[in-house]
Design an enzyme around this catalytic site. Structure first.
Site, mmCIF file in Angstrom:
data_model
loop_
_atom_site.group_PDB
_atom_site.id
_atom_site.type_symbol
_atom_site.label_atom_id
_atom_site.label_comp_id
_atom_site.label_asym_id
_atom_site.label_seq_id
_atom_site.Cartn_x
_atom_site.Cartn_y
_atom_site.Cartn_z
ATOM 1 N N GLU A 166 1.252 -1.699 -6.480
ATOM 2 C CA GLU A 166 0.100 -2.580 -6.304
ATOM 3 C C GLU A 166 0.325 -3.947 -6.936
ATOM 4 O O GLU A 166 -0.619 -4.735 -7.082
ATOM 5 C CB GLU A 166 -1.156 -1.932 -6.884
ATOM 6 C CG GLU A 166 -1.191 -1.836 -8.396
ATOM 7 C CD GLU A 166 -0.544 -0.561 -8.929
ATOM 8 O OE1 GLU A 166 -0.854 -0.179 -10.076
ATOM 9 O OE2 GLU A 166 0.281 0.039 -8.211
ATOM 10 N N ASP A 225 -3.842 1.780 0.935
ATOM 11 C CA ASP A 225 -2.931 0.950 1.732
ATOM 12 C C ASP A 225 -3.674 -0.194 2.402
ATOM 13 O O ASP A 225 -3.162 -1.319 2.493
ATOM 14 C CB ASP A 225 -2.244 1.801 2.803
ATOM 15 C CG ASP A 225 -1.167 2.708 2.226
ATOM 16 O OD1 ASP A 225 -0.836 2.549 1.034
ATOM 17 O OD2 ASP A 225 -0.664 3.580 2.962
ATOM 18 N N ASN A 268 -6.927 5.116 -5.060
ATOM 19 C CA ASN A 268 -6.175 6.142 -4.343
ATOM 20 C C ASN A 268 -6.728 7.536 -4.591
ATOM 21 O O ASN A 268 -6.835 8.361 -3.671
ATOM 22 C CB ASN A 268 -4.694 6.092 -4.746
ATOM 23 C CG ASN A 268 -3.918 5.025 -3.982
ATOM 24 O OD1 ASN A 268 -4.299 4.622 -2.891
ATOM 25 N ND2 ASN A 268 -2.826 4.563 -4.571
ATOM 26 N N HIS A 318 -4.997 7.553 0.005
ATOM 27 C CA HIS A 318 -3.952 6.541 0.109
ATOM 28 C C HIS A 318 -4.143 5.639 1.326
ATOM 29 O O HIS A 318 -3.672 4.498 1.331
ATOM 30 C CB HIS A 318 -2.580 7.219 0.164
ATOM 31 C CG HIS A 318 -2.176 7.808 -1.146
ATOM 32 N ND1 HIS A 318 -1.631 7.055 -2.164
ATOM 33 C CD2 HIS A 318 -2.258 9.082 -1.623
ATOM 34 C CE1 HIS A 318 -1.378 7.834 -3.209
ATOM 35 N NE2 HIS A 318 -1.751 9.075 -2.904
ATOM 36 N N ASP A 340 -1.747 -8.008 -10.260
ATOM 37 C CA ASP A 340 -1.844 -6.553 -10.261
ATOM 38 C C ASP A 340 -3.274 -6.150 -9.907
ATOM 39 O O ASP A 340 -4.241 -6.637 -10.514
ATOM 40 C CB ASP A 340 -1.474 -5.980 -11.635
ATOM 41 C CG ASP A 340 -1.305 -4.478 -11.590
ATOM 42 O OD1 ASP A 340 -0.217 -4.022 -11.208
ATOM 43 O OD2 ASP A 340 -2.265 -3.763 -11.948
#
Length: 350
Positions: free
Chosen positions: A267, A241, A232, A237, A224
């Protein structure tokens, strides 16, 4: 008018449009493919109907003429300048030369001056769906002569069958490629290039059954990204990404072929490790943790350092002996790593 009556109008020079003809040929992906019984049958039939010993299915490439099928002799390819078919694709739909030794363009060619000393040549162009002659179905003899009208008509019909077969094989290959692409889309996460969750769960069924049957080790890592929501929120974003894509690439490049790196959700990523005991899984997890920490990500003019918390689950063939318990153990270990300060590895149960 038959091609034999206007054979002097054919030219050996390649027209500018030859590039479009070659594009049509290459679109079929037939060059250098293995021999096929269906094509062999058509050449055998052409020779029999035309009452000659030789028949070829020839495809005219950039600098060579490649023979897909032949009857009467074995031949793989010829230089384009040494093939009668290189003339035929530049002329009419049907080309017939009654005596190759009398024609200045073919008298010097290898099959004319050497064995088997060809004399008669008759062909029909193989025409692509967009009108380009990609090759020929041709018949040959060592005696001068011409085909009868009925033989020419049958040869033309057989050429259409050859072209239909080429189209069919091409469509089959295209369909297979489309199916493979759909399978890839159905099993791959587009952003990270990792397997998706559906693919992981499918593979887990197989690996669990194998581990049970052979008492083989099986482990899983749950990864994680730390503080991903903050990334973010602060950088957007697009940056988030890119971080996931970078980590996905790192995982793909640092696991074995038999391992299965997966985007589990958001994630969170998972790496399935077949035939791997808990000790090996923990060692790999620490290696991946350190590499993720060392990876540099870019957000505009800023460089970001990202960390991840990793949990390790492993089969023990007792309470951890199915897919659900394996993933739960890895997930629980990952949350312990987060509670323990993040950017760390936790292995197995509490």
């Amino acid at each position: 008018m038959l091609a034999v009556e206007k054979v002097h109008t054919l030219h050996t020079a390649r027209p500018q449009a030859d590039q479009f003809r070659l594009a049509a040929l290459h679109r079929y992906h037939i060059l250098d493919t293995p021999a096929c019984e269906d094509f062999s049958f058509l050449t055998e039939l052409a020779a029999k109907v035309c009452e000659v010993p030789y028949a070829f299915i020839s495809l005219v490439d950039t600098d060579r003429v490649w023979v897909k099928s032949c009857t009467g002799m074995q031949m793989g390819e010829l230089p384009r300048g040494e093939s009668y078919c290189s003339l035929a694709v530049l002329g009419d739909a049907a080309t017939e030369i009654p005596d190759l030794s009398d024609d200045p363009r073919t008298a010097h060619m290898a099959l004319t001056v050497g064995e088997p000393h060809m004399r008669m040549y008759s062909s029909v162009a193989l025409t692509s769906s967009d009108g380009h002659a990609i090759g020929t179905l041709c018949v040959l003899d060592t005696k001068p002569g011409r085909l009868r009208d009925d033989q020419r008509a049958t040869l033309a019909k057989l050429a259409r069958q050859v072209m239909a077969l080429i189209e069919l094989r091409s469509n089959e290959r295209n369909l297979e490629a489309a199916v493979r692409e759909l399978e890839l889309l159905a099993t791959t996460d587009e952003l990270t290039g990792l397997h998706n969750r559906r693919s992981l769960l499918h593979r887990l069924k197989f690996e669990v059954a194998r581990a049970r049957r052979f008492r083989a080790p099986l482990s899983a890592l749950m990864i994680d990204v730390d503080h991903f929501k903050k990334i973010n929120d602060e950088y957007g974003h697009v940056v988030g990404d890119q971080v996931l894509a970078n980590i996905g690439r790192l995982l793909r490049e640092n696991v074995r072929v038999i391992d299965m790196p997966t985007r589990y959700g958001g994630e969170e990523m998972c790496v399935l490790l077949p035939n791997t005991p808990v000790e090996g899984a923990c060692k790999l997890a620490e290696t991946l943790r350190a590499k993720i920490e060392a990876q540099i990500h870019v957000a505009g003019a800023r460089q970001l350092q990202i960390t991840a918390s990793i949990g390790v689950g492993a089969f023990n063939h007792m309470e951890i002996d199915d897919a659900e318990s394996l993933l739960k153990q890895a997930d629980a270990a990952m949350y312990r790593a987060k509670r323990g300060g993040r950017n760390r590895v936790e292995c197995g149960a509490d």
